[in-house]
Every structure is written in structure tokens, then in C-alpha cells.
Design a protein around this motif. Structure first.
Motif, PDB file in Angstrom:
ATOM      1  N   TYR A 133      -7.884 -35.500 -18.347  1.00 54.41           N
ATOM      2  CA  TYR A 133      -9.328 -35.725 -18.181  1.00 54.41           C
ATOM      3  C   TYR A 133     -10.068 -34.388 -18.140  1.00 54.41           C
ATOM      4  N   PHE A 134      -9.611 -33.458 -17.292  1.00 53.51           N
ATOM      5  CA  PHE A 134     -10.318 -32.185 -17.156  1.00 53.51           C
ATOM      6  C   PHE A 134     -10.212 -31.337 -18.412  1.00 53.51           C
ATOM      7  N   LYS A 135      -9.139 -31.483 -19.145  1.00 48.66           N
ATOM      8  CA  LYS A 135      -9.027 -30.765 -20.421  1.00 48.66           C
ATOM      9  C   LYS A 135     -10.109 -31.258 -21.383  1.00 48.66           C
ATOM     10  N   GLN A 136     -10.319 -32.582 -21.426  1.00 49.97           N
ATOM     11  CA  GLN A 136     -11.354 -33.142 -22.295  1.00 49.97           C
ATOM     12  C   GLN A 136     -12.742 -32.645 -21.884  1.00 49.97           C
ATOM     13  N   ILE A 137     -12.999 -32.657 -20.571  1.00 55.26           N
ATOM     14  CA  ILE A 137     -14.307 -32.228 -20.077  1.00 55.26           C
ATOM     15  C   ILE A 137     -14.530 -30.752 -20.393  1.00 55.26           C
ATOM     16  N   LYS A 138     -13.505 -29.913 -20.172  1.00 57.39           N
ATOM     17  CA  LYS A 138     -13.634 -28.482 -20.467  1.00 57.39           C
ATOM     18  C   LYS A 138     -13.896 -28.221 -21.937  1.00 57.39           C
ATOM     19  N   LEU A 139     -13.380 -29.110 -22.791  1.00 56.44           N
ATOM     20  CA  LEU A 139     -13.633 -28.984 -24.231  1.00 56.44           C
ATOM     21  C   LEU A 139     -15.009 -29.523 -24.618  1.00 56.44           C
ATOM     22  N   GLY A 140     -15.710 -30.137 -23.652  1.00 58.21           N
ATOM     23  CA  GLY A 140     -17.027 -30.711 -23.927  1.00 58.21           C
ATOM     24  C   GLY A 140     -16.969 -32.100 -24.507  1.00 58.21           C
ATOM     25  N   ASN A 141     -15.788 -32.761 -24.430  1.00 63.73           N
ATOM     26  CA  ASN A 141     -15.625 -34.103 -24.986  1.00 63.73           C
ATOM     27  C   ASN A 141     -15.939 -35.168 -23.941  1.00 63.73           C
ATOM     28  N   PRO A 142     -16.687 -36.196 -24.306  1.00 63.41           N
ATOM     29  CA  PRO A 142     -16.882 -37.293 -23.369  1.00 63.41           C
ATOM     30  C   PRO A 142     -15.579 -38.076 -23.201  1.00 63.41           C
ATOM     31  N   VAL A 143     -15.405 -38.681 -22.046  1.00 59.56           N
ATOM     32  CA  VAL A 143     -14.256 -39.556 -21.815  1.00 59.56           C
ATOM     33  C   VAL A 143     -14.815 -40.974 -21.706  1.00 59.56           C
ATOM     34  N   ILE A 144     -14.430 -41.806 -22.678  1.00 61.01           N
ATOM     35  CA  ILE A 144     -14.919 -43.190 -22.726  1.00 61.01           C
ATOM     36  C   ILE A 144     -13.715 -44.106 -22.595  1.00 61.01           C
ATOM     37  N   MET A 145     -13.622 -44.771 -21.447  1.00 64.87           N
ATOM     38  CA  MET A 145     -12.500 -45.666 -21.190  1.00 64.87           C
ATOM     39  C   MET A 145     -13.056 -47.054 -20.882  1.00 64.87           C
ATOM     40  N   ASN A 146     -12.937 -47.965 -21.845  1.00 69.46           N
ATOM     41  CA  ASN A 146     -13.393 -49.331 -21.623  1.00 69.46           C
ATOM     42  C   ASN A 146     -12.430 -50.102 -20.719  1.00 69.46           C
ATOM     43  N   ARG A 147     -11.151 -49.768 -20.835  1.00 67.10           N
ATOM     44  CA  ARG A 147     -10.124 -50.354 -19.969  1.00 67.10           C
ATOM     45  C   ARG A 147      -9.001 -49.340 -19.823  1.00 67.10           C
ATOM     46  N   VAL A 148      -8.225 -49.480 -18.783  1.00 71.97           N
ATOM     47  CA  VAL A 148      -7.184 -48.499 -18.478  1.00 71.97           C
ATOM     48  C   VAL A 148      -6.217 -48.346 -19.647  1.00 71.97           C
ATOM     49  N   GLU A 149      -5.971 -49.428 -20.381  1.00 71.86           N
ATOM     50  CA  GLU A 149      -5.037 -49.378 -21.504  1.00 71.86           C
ATOM     51  C   GLU A 149      -5.538 -48.472 -22.634  1.00 71.86           C
ATOM     52  N   ASP A 150      -6.843 -48.132 -22.629  1.00 70.68           N
ATOM     53  CA  ASP A 150      -7.395 -47.250 -23.665  1.00 70.68           C
ATOM     54  C   ASP A 150      -6.940 -45.800 -23.508  1.00 70.68           C
ATOM     55  N   LEU A 151      -6.471 -45.459 -22.324  1.00 70.93           N
ATOM     56  CA  LEU A 151      -6.062 -44.076 -22.100  1.00 70.93           C
ATOM     57  C   LEU A 151      -4.843 -43.743 -22.961  1.00 70.93           C
ATOM     58  N   PRO A 152      -4.789 -42.529 -23.508  1.00 68.57           N
ATOM     59  CA  PRO A 152      -3.637 -42.153 -24.347  1.00 68.57           C
ATOM     60  C   PRO A 152      -2.386 -41.964 -23.472  1.00 68.57           C
ATOM     61  N   PRO A 153      -1.207 -42.012 -24.074  1.00 64.31           N
ATOM     62  CA  PRO A 153       0.037 -41.846 -23.307  1.00 64.31           C
ATOM     63  C   PRO A 153       0.082 -40.543 -22.505  1.00 64.31           C
ATOM     64  N   VAL A 154      -0.555 -39.485 -23.013  1.00 59.94           N
ATOM     65  CA  VAL A 154      -0.543 -38.196 -22.325  1.00 59.94           C
ATOM     66  C   VAL A 154      -1.348 -38.244 -21.022  1.00 59.94           C
ATOM     67  N   ALA A 155      -2.164 -39.278 -20.828  1.00 65.60           N
ATOM     68  CA  ALA A 155      -3.009 -39.398 -19.637  1.00 65.60           C
ATOM     69  C   ALA A 155      -2.367 -40.317 -18.598  1.00 65.60           C
ATOM     70  N   GLU A 156      -1.074 -40.171 -18.385  1.00 64.69           N
ATOM     71  CA  GLU A 156      -0.372 -41.042 -17.439  1.00 64.69           C
ATOM     72  C   GLU A 156      -0.861 -40.850 -15.997  1.00 64.69           C
ATOM     73  N   LYS A 157      -1.144 -39.623 -15.619  1.00 62.88           N
ATOM     74  CA  LYS A 157      -1.647 -39.373 -14.261  1.00 62.88           C
ATOM     75  C   LYS A 157      -3.012 -40.036 -14.065  1.00 62.88           C
ATOM     76  N   GLU A 158      -3.848 -39.958 -15.080  1.00 62.84           N
ATOM     77  CA  GLU A 158      -5.168 -40.598 -15.005  1.00 62.84           C
ATOM     78  C   GLU A 158      -5.018 -42.120 -14.915  1.00 62.84           C
ATOM     79  N   ARG A 159      -4.058 -42.680 -15.665  1.00 63.35           N
ATOM     80  CA  ARG A 159      -3.822 -44.126 -15.643  1.00 63.35           C
ATOM     81  C   ARG A 159      -3.429 -44.555 -14.223  1.00 63.35           C
TER      82      ARG A 159
END
Length: 197
Positions: free
Chosen positions: A5-31
Motif C-alpha cells: 500500500y505505502f509503495k503505491q502511495i509513494k509512487l503517487g498511485n491511487p489504491v482502489i479496492m472494491n473488495r478484499v479479493e481485488d488486492l494483488p497476491p503481493v499485498a498479503e499483509k494488506e489483505r
């Protein structure tokens, strides 16, 4: 807890999660965090000034999943830009106050005073030390004319000419002149000026 999540924010990218399953596999901690906190949907828009991230504008749905439609995301981008402008203005005002404080310390240390003439309004701003040196009342509003009345009549043309030449050539000036205090006594002033267009 949220490296992806913080990597995306630091890159200036919005994080749009409609449901938890939308998170990529690399975002396991966020899930895991979303599941433990009951966060069903997340919309996070970075607030940035240039390349510097100032924070995030975040909406979290906890009752039910939320589909963040494109027009809604665009509106939140607009809101984040409003927050950016407010934060930038606040930072600029703080920097200006800090600069003014440093300038005040320098002036106090030098035992000098400041005066600023705004030629479009003909108003004159003076520091407390200048009011003391010229014997202006604390609440006296000054204009170009009233300020120059305090200058000795024999020196007024010379000072006016130096100020005008500085404005024309945008060059700093240095001049010594006399002022006449209300009790009739004379005081010498050494003035160093710089035009700011």
C-alpha cells in the motif's frame, strides 16, 4: 503492516479496492489487515505537491463492499487536489512566518529598522524599530507623503531620486539623510534599499 500500500502511495498511485479479493497476491499483509479490521472496500488517493507525498485522502467502507466508480474516483482526485492546495498554502505561510522571524532577529541584532513602500497604493509599512527611530505613533498609518515629510527638507529630493532610480534600474541603493523629529531635533539615517517588483 502495509508495504505494498505505502509503495503505491509513494509512487503517487491511487489504491482502489472494491473488495478484499481485488488486492494483488503481493499485498498479503494488506489483505490480512483489511480482514482483521473489517475493511471491505478502500479508496485511497495520494495528496502530493510535485513529487512529495503530503498524505492520503482515504475512504473505507466497513458495512458492505463498495464499488468505486470512475466518476466518483475523479471527484475524490479533485478533493485531494483541494487538500493539496490547502496544505501547500499552510506550508508556504509557515515558511514565510519563519523567514520573517529570522529577518526580525537580524534587524534586532543590527539595531536597524525596515520600511517598505508599496508604490501602487502609496502606503508605507514600517517595523517597530523604524517607528521608534522616526518617532511615528504605534497606530499611525503612513503613506509615501507622510513618511517623506519626516525627512529633512534639504534631503527629500535626494532620497526621492535615489528611490526612483532604484525602481527604474532595479538596483539596490545606499543613502544617508537626515530626519526631523517632532521636537525639532535632527537624526541621521543610513538607508540601504532594494526594489522588489
Amino acid at each position: 503492516q502495509m508495504p505494498w500500500y505505502f509503495k503505491q502511495i509513494k509512487l503517487g498511485n491511487p489504491v482502489i479496492m472494491n473488495r478484499v479479493e481485488d488486492l494483488p497476491p503481493v499485498a498479503e499483509k494488506e489483505r490480512r489487515l483489511c480482514l482483521s479490521k473489517g475493511m471491505k472496500s478502500v479508496l485511497s488517493i495520494p495528496i502530493s505537491a510535485g513529487k512529495m507525498i503530503l498524505g492520503t485522502f482515504v475512504l473505507v467502507a466497513v458495512r458492505e463492499e463498495r464499488v468505486w466508480l470512475e466518476h466518483l474516483v475523479q471527484r475524490f482526485h479533485l478533493v485531494s487536489r483541494i487538500f493539496t492546495n490547502v496544505l501547500e498554502r499552510k506550508r508556504s505561510e509557515e515558511a514565510l512566518r519563519e523567514r520573517d522571524a529570522r529577518l526580525d532577529l537580524t534587524i534586532i541584532a543590527a539595531g536597524g529598522g525596515l520600511w517598505i513602500i508599496e508604490f501602487d497604493t502609496r502606503k508605507v509599512w514600517v517595523s517597530e524599530k523604524t517607528r521608534e527611530l522616526y518617532h511615528f505613533a504605534p497606530d499611525e498609518e503612513l503613506t509615501y507623503e507622510s513618511f517623506f515629510k519626516r525627512i529633512h527638507p534639504d534631503d527629500q529630493n535626494q532620497v526621492h531620486l535615489a528611490v526612483e532610480q532604484a525602481l527604474q534600474g532595479a538596483e539596490p541603493f545606499m543613502i544617508d539623510y537626515r530626519i526631523v523629529l517632532p521636537d525639532g531635533s535632527i537624526r541621521w539615517i543610513s538607508a540601504h534599499g532594494q526594489p522588489y517588483p
